[in-house]
Design a protein around this motif. Structure first.
Motif, PDB file in Angstrom:
ATOM      1  N   ARG A  52      72.940  21.215  42.937  1.00 34.85           N
ATOM      2  CA  ARG A  52      73.224  19.808  42.656  1.00 34.85           C
ATOM      3  C   ARG A  52      74.011  19.223  43.827  1.00 34.85           C
ATOM      4  NH1 ARG A  52      70.077  21.052  39.422  1.00 34.85           N
ATOM      5  NH2 ARG A  52      69.953  20.515  37.190  1.00 34.85           N
ATOM      6  N   VAL A  53      73.659  17.991  44.195  1.00 29.42           N
ATOM      7  CA  VAL A  53      74.316  17.374  45.348  1.00 29.42           C
ATOM      8  C   VAL A  53      75.667  16.779  44.980  1.00 29.42           C
ATOM      9  CG1 VAL A  53      72.125  16.896  46.475  1.00 29.42           C
ATOM     10  CG2 VAL A  53      73.118  15.161  44.986  1.00 29.42           C
ATOM     11  N   ASP A  54      75.920  16.540  43.711  1.00 25.89           N
ATOM     12  CA  ASP A  54      77.166  15.927  43.246  1.00 25.89           C
ATOM     13  C   ASP A  54      78.009  17.006  42.572  1.00 25.89           C
ATOM     14  OD1 ASP A  54      79.118  14.655  41.584  1.00 25.89           O
ATOM     15  OD2 ASP A  54      77.960  12.796  41.627  1.00 25.89           O
ATOM     16  N   GLU A  55      79.200  17.277  43.129  1.00 30.37           N
ATOM     17  CA  GLU A  55      80.022  18.362  42.604  1.00 30.37           C
ATOM     18  C   GLU A  55      80.485  18.102  41.173  1.00 30.37           C
ATOM     19  OE1 GLU A  55      80.478  17.082  45.628  1.00 30.37           O
ATOM     20  OE2 GLU A  55      80.119  18.774  46.989  1.00 30.37           O
ATOM     21  N   ARG A  56      80.756  16.843  40.845  1.00 30.63           N
ATOM     22  CA  ARG A  56      81.177  16.569  39.474  1.00 30.63           C
ATOM     23  C   ARG A  56      80.058  16.912  38.498  1.00 30.63           C
ATOM     24  NH1 ARG A  56      82.553  10.623  37.414  1.00 30.63           N
ATOM     25  NH2 ARG A  56      80.286  10.573  37.457  1.00 30.63           N
ATOM     26  N   SER A  57      78.824  16.521  38.836  1.00 31.70           N
ATOM     27  CA  SER A  57      77.690  16.895  37.992  1.00 31.70           C
ATOM     28  C   SER A  57      77.506  18.407  37.964  1.00 31.70           C
ATOM     29  CB  SER A  57      76.404  16.227  38.503  1.00 31.70           C
ATOM     30  OG  SER A  57      76.454  14.835  38.330  1.00 31.70           O
ATOM     31  N   ALA A  58      77.737  19.054  39.102  1.00 34.12           N
ATOM     32  CA  ALA A  58      77.601  20.513  39.152  1.00 34.12           C
ATOM     33  C   ALA A  58      78.572  21.175  38.178  1.00 34.12           C
ATOM     34  CB  ALA A  58      77.856  21.017  40.570  1.00 34.12           C
ATOM     35  N   GLY A  59      79.806  20.689  38.147  1.00 31.81           N
ATOM     36  CA  GLY A  59      80.796  21.259  37.246  1.00 31.81           C
ATOM     37  C   GLY A  59      80.395  21.127  35.787  1.00 31.81           C
ATOM     38  N   PHE A  60      79.924  19.949  35.424  1.00 31.07           N
ATOM     39  CA  PHE A  60      79.541  19.751  34.032  1.00 31.07           C
ATOM     40  C   PHE A  60      78.229  20.453  33.694  1.00 31.07           C
ATOM     41  CE2 PHE A  60      82.731  16.397  34.159  1.00 31.07           C
ATOM     42  CZ  PHE A  60      83.334  16.580  32.917  1.00 31.07           C
ATOM     43  N   LEU A  61      77.342  20.614  34.678  1.00 32.00           N
ATOM     44  CA  LEU A  61      76.143  21.419  34.435  1.00 32.00           C
ATOM     45  C   LEU A  61      76.541  22.857  34.110  1.00 32.00           C
ATOM     46  CD1 LEU A  61      73.107  22.004  34.441  1.00 32.00           C
ATOM     47  CD2 LEU A  61      73.248  22.239  36.939  1.00 32.00           C
ATOM     48  N   ALA A  62      77.471  23.419  34.888  1.00 36.41           N
ATOM     49  CA  ALA A  62      77.951  24.773  34.615  1.00 36.41           C
ATOM     50  C   ALA A  62      78.595  24.854  33.234  1.00 36.41           C
ATOM     51  CB  ALA A  62      78.941  25.209  35.697  1.00 36.41           C
ATOM     52  N   LEU A  63      79.346  23.833  32.880  1.00 35.98           N
ATOM     53  CA  LEU A  63      79.972  23.780  31.563  1.00 35.98           C
ATOM     54  C   LEU A  63      78.903  23.815  30.476  1.00 35.98           C
ATOM     55  CD1 LEU A  63      83.010  23.052  30.421  1.00 35.98           C
ATOM     56  CD2 LEU A  63      81.917  20.884  29.909  1.00 35.98           C
ATOM     57  N   GLY A  64      77.860  23.010  30.647  1.00 33.08           N
ATOM     58  CA  GLY A  64      76.790  22.980  29.657  1.00 33.08           C
ATOM     59  C   GLY A  64      76.024  24.281  29.583  1.00 33.08           C
ATOM     60  N   LEU A 431      88.587  17.582  26.080  1.00 37.32           N
ATOM     61  CA  LEU A 431      89.330  16.355  26.373  1.00 37.32           C
ATOM     62  C   LEU A 431      88.586  15.119  25.894  1.00 37.32           C
ATOM     63  CD1 LEU A 431      90.880  16.872  29.924  1.00 37.32           C
ATOM     64  CD2 LEU A 431      91.971  17.023  27.696  1.00 37.32           C
ATOM     65  N   ALA A 432      87.363  15.319  25.389  1.00 40.19           N
ATOM     66  CA  ALA A 432      86.579  14.222  24.803  1.00 40.19           C
ATOM     67  C   ALA A 432      86.361  13.082  25.782  1.00 40.19           C
ATOM     68  CB  ALA A 432      87.249  13.716  23.523  1.00 40.19           C
ATOM     69  N   GLY A 433      86.185  13.412  27.064  1.00 36.97           N
ATOM     70  CA  GLY A 433      85.912  12.373  28.049  1.00 36.97           C
ATOM     71  C   GLY A 433      84.444  11.976  28.040  1.00 36.97           C
ATOM     72  N   ILE A 434      84.127  10.875  28.719  1.00 35.48           N
ATOM     73  CA  ILE A 434      82.734  10.438  28.798  1.00 35.48           C
ATOM     74  C   ILE A 434      82.054  10.992  30.044  1.00 35.48           C
ATOM     75  CG2 ILE A 434      83.278   8.297  27.577  1.00 35.48           C
ATOM     76  CD1 ILE A 434      82.800   6.817  30.265  1.00 35.48           C
ATOM     77  N   ASP A 435      82.796  11.663  30.913  1.00 34.55           N
ATOM     78  CA  ASP A 435      82.201  12.092  32.173  1.00 34.55           C
ATOM     79  C   ASP A 435      81.402  13.373  32.011  1.00 34.55           C
ATOM     80  OD1 ASP A 435      84.664  13.140  31.554  1.00 34.55           O
ATOM     81  OD2 ASP A 435      85.427  13.193  33.582  1.00 34.55           O
ATOM     82  N   GLY A 436      80.357  13.475  32.823  1.00 35.41           N
ATOM     83  CA  GLY A 436      79.600  14.708  32.936  1.00 35.41           C
ATOM     84  C   GLY A 436      78.649  15.014  31.802  1.00 35.41           C
ATOM     85  N   LEU A 437      78.358  14.048  30.921  1.00 34.82           N
ATOM     86  CA  LEU A 437      77.583  14.373  29.733  1.00 34.82           C
ATOM     87  C   LEU A 437      76.116  14.640  30.058  1.00 34.82           C
ATOM     88  CD1 LEU A 437      75.985  13.633  26.892  1.00 34.82           C
ATOM     89  CD2 LEU A 437      78.178  14.824  26.810  1.00 34.82           C
ATOM     90  N   VAL A 438      75.531  13.891  30.999  1.00 40.14           N
ATOM     91  CA  VAL A 438      74.137  14.134  31.365  1.00 40.14           C
ATOM     92  C   VAL A 438      73.992  15.551  31.924  1.00 40.14           C
ATOM     93  CG1 VAL A 438      72.241  13.440  32.891  1.00 40.14           C
ATOM     94  CG2 VAL A 438      73.632  11.696  31.759  1.00 40.14           C
ATOM     95  N   SER A 439      74.927  15.949  32.776  1.00 37.96           N
ATOM     96  CA  SER A 439      74.872  17.284  33.361  1.00 37.96           C
ATOM     97  C   SER A 439      75.146  18.354  32.320  1.00 37.96           C
ATOM     98  CB  SER A 439      75.879  17.401  34.511  1.00 37.96           C
ATOM     99  OG  SER A 439      75.562  16.485  35.537  1.00 37.96           O
ATOM    100  N   THR A 440      76.077  18.094  31.393  1.00 40.49           N
ATOM    101  CA  THR A 440      76.341  19.055  30.327  1.00 40.49           C
ATOM    102  C   THR A 440      75.093  19.264  29.481  1.00 40.49           C
ATOM    103  OG1 THR A 440      78.685  18.446  30.222  1.00 40.49           O
ATOM    104  CG2 THR A 440      77.756  19.549  28.297  1.00 40.49           C
ATOM    105  N   ALA A 441      74.436  18.176  29.106  1.00 42.32           N
ATOM    106  CA  ALA A 441      73.223  18.277  28.291  1.00 42.32           C
ATOM    107  C   ALA A 441      72.121  19.015  29.049  1.00 42.32           C
ATOM    108  CB  ALA A 441      72.754  16.890  27.878  1.00 42.32           C
ATOM    109  N   THR A 442      72.027  18.761  30.350  1.00 42.14           N
ATOM    110  CA  THR A 442      71.049  19.481  31.169  1.00 42.14           C
ATOM    111  C   THR A 442      71.331  20.977  31.142  1.00 42.14           C
ATOM    112  OG1 THR A 442      70.743  17.564  32.624  1.00 42.14           O
ATOM    113  CG2 THR A 442      70.108  19.716  33.501  1.00 42.14           C
ATOM    114  N   GLY A 443      72.593  21.336  31.271  1.00 49.40           N
ATOM    115  CA  GLY A 443      72.959  22.745  31.233  1.00 49.40           C
ATOM    116  C   GLY A 443      72.661  23.388  29.896  1.00 49.40           C
TER     117      GLY A 443
END
Length: 579
Positions: A52-64, A431-443
């Motif tokens: 993934r080119v975006d590290e924030r998305s990468a982090g949430f993808l790993a989380l997912g 933390l119930a944040g709105i960030d990274g949800l697309v990447s989490t769902a992908t993961g």
């Protein structure tokens, strides 16, 4: 083999030995040795690599990926500098949700820190208390004995990430940070045999980790006591925890159970229907108040739940899984029990014979059924958040994996959908944040290998639109994103800032409309987009899975949110005979 290639190969090798089967990589120059090593391991069939080119998305993808696998450790690899900082939101979520995330950050050698070297900052300690363990590995040289120490370091990191290194093996899973200093050259030698190290990379038999990681063990404790009017309240449970233990325990004791809309369907079907909505009927709760509430997991959604736990004279006990902190923001918990207490607290009757339900317990179940009947006969109108939630609850396949975003979508499902949405509901509630949800769902979709649905608001979708950036050679999920588009921060409409008397300035600082054309955004990414203009449209579009990533947009009006939730509460009161 040059030093940087060697340490990268050892680290990836030991991650695989320790159970890591998924690695997410954001490309960079300093992290090149790790990228080569991960690519080789994938070619050998030892892991699956995601770029993934975006590290924030990468982090949430790993989380997912970890959440979707049931709690397996997943590594995310970045280069130095701001790339590491962009992982912080995912690390925080993993910390609070107990997800085993292994951050591997490349760094410059120690001698370049504080010298003005490009892309160099102080990366050790960047995540502070948000990680279970952290280590700063110096740049390798040719000293004998480094390979064993590197292997031991990775094993120790995995032990901390999976919770195996806590007292008695009962630590709580969570993120760890391996900061790896690498010197040039950062690419493999053209002739690997020309510069072989004295320490071969197979100094131990293949498959044998350098340090054994002990399995987690529950710590025995006295079981909860028995009180006639006991209510079980289930919040978000840590990944990997078997929710059936809660269902079985509550059934054995014949206690009513109120659950947030997460976890497996069996948990939500065992719960009082529309339990969160029932708790908003203060007069009914006053007349049917529990003497004791046993909190399992971490409630994060409802103010009515928080109000219940603050009732004077109520005995509150908590059951904790994974060695994490007990859920007690109001500081009212009187006793804390380990997860093993659920199994230990067996009834006096023969095995399999539940305790008889009291009249009080039946009244809780009957009240939930009354709410379900009332809302079923007259669901919330189309175009409102609760109306959309009701359609999704009836249209999504019963075995669907559903990832739900924060703010209004999850609350609408909680209040309006009786809890029975899909087969398994996953959410980032650390933390119930709105960030990274697309990447989490992908993961989650990639980890399960099954069609997955996500329900999220437009700001949540836009916040992680970078999660749609997937290279042509990357594994692709079958994921349907249902975007409830109210053009802005709809959650604030239901809170104090959305009160009618506070309308001045609301749109700019809380409503935050964007006017984004989601269809055009999807087209730019080559993503299928469909607009659901009716309940029939939405039911048809989500009833079956699609190949690849799809977006189903549902437009709602933010101005309806406050009244829609008030209407739900009013109809609940009527169904309960409260006028």
């Amino acid at each position: 083999m040059n030093p940087s290639t060697a340490i990268a190969s050892v680290l990836v090798d030991e991650l695989v030995r320790g159970g890591v089967r998924e690695i997410v990589l954001s490309p960079g120059s300093r992290s090149a040795p790790l990228a080569y090593a991960a690519s080789v391991a994938e070619a050998e069939g030892r892991l699956r690599l995601h770029v993934r080119v975006d590290e924030r998305s990468a982090g949430f993808l790993a989380l997912g990926l970890s959440k979707g696998s049931g709690g397996a450790p997943v590594a995310v690899v970045t280069t130095s500098g701001t790339a590491v900082a962009n992982l912080h939101p995912a690390v925080l979520e993993a910390h609070h949700a107990g997800v085993p995330l292994v951050v591997v950050s490349a760094d410059r050698p120690h001698e370049l820190r504080g010298t003005g070297a490009n892309q160099t900052t102080h990366q050790p300690g960047l995540f502070r208390e948000s990680v279970r363990w952290a280590v700063d590995l110096p740049a390798p040289d040719r000293r004998a004995g480094q390979v064993p120490s590197w292997r031991a370091t990775v094993c120790r990191a995995l032990a901390a990430a999976t919770g195996a290194s806590g007292p008695g093996g009962s630590g709580r899973p969570g993120p760890v940070h391996l900061n790896v200093c690498l010197r040039e050259p950062l690419v493999p030698d053209e002739d690997p045999s020309a510069d072989a190290w004295p320490d071969s990379l197979d100094g131990r038999p293949v498959g044998a980790p350098w340090v054994a990681v002990a399995p987690r063990r529950d710590v025995p404790a006295d079981p909860p006591g028995h009180v006639d009017r006991t209510l079980v309240l289930v919040g978000a449970l840590p990944d990997g925890v078997d929710a059936s233990a809660v269902v079985d325990w509550a059934a054995r004791q014949a206690y009513p159970l109120v659950a947030e809309p997460f976890g497996p369907r069996a948990l939500r079907e065992a719960a009082v229907r529309h339990g969160s909505l029932l708790l908003t009927a203060a007069e009914w709760v006053d007349a049917h108040a529990p003497e004791r509430v046993v909190v399992v997991g971490r409630p994060t959604l409802s103010r009515a739940v928080a109000a219940l736990l603050r009732r004077p004279g109520l005995v509150v006990e908590a059951v904790v899984a994974g060695g994490g902190p007990w859920p007690d923001p109001s500081h009212v918990v009187a006793r804390v029990h380990p997860w093993s207490a659920l199994a230990a607290d067996a009834p006096a009757e023969p095995a399999g014979a539940p305790a008889p339900a009291s009249d009080w317990a039946r009244e809780w179940a009957d009240a939930g059924c009354a709410l379900a009947a009332a809302l079923g006969d007259s669901p919330s109108p189309w175009g409102t958040g609760p109306g959309v939630a009701a359609v999704l609850a009836s249209a999504l396949p019963e075995d669907a994996t559903v990832v739900v975003g924060s703010s209004n979508p999850v609350r609408d499902l909680d209040l309006a959908a009786a809890g029975a949405v899909g087969g398994r509901v996953v959410a980032n509630r650390g933390l119930a944040g709105i960030d990274g949800l697309v990447s989490t769902a992908t993961g989650v979709a990639l980890a399960t290998g099954r069609p997955t649905w996500a329900v999220l608001g437009d700001l949540t979708f836009l916040h992680d639109s970078g999660g749609l950036l997937v290279g042509p050679d990357e594994p692709r999920p079958d994921l349907t994103l249902v975007v409830v588009n109210d053009d802005g921060g709809g959650i604030f409409s239901t809170l104090e800032p959305g009160e009618p008397g506070r309308a001045t300035g609301f749109e700019r600082v809380f409503g935050t409309p964007t006017g984004t054309d989601l269809a055009a955004l999807c087209a730019a990414h080559g993503i299928r987009h469909a607009l659901a203009e009716s309940a029939t449209d939405l039911a048809r579009l989500v009833a079956r899975p699609y190949e690849g990533v799809s977006v189903v947009e549902v437009r709602t009006d933010r101005a309806t949110h406050r009244d829609a939730h008030a209407d739900l509460r009013a109809r609940a009161r009527t169904a309960l005979g409260l006028g």
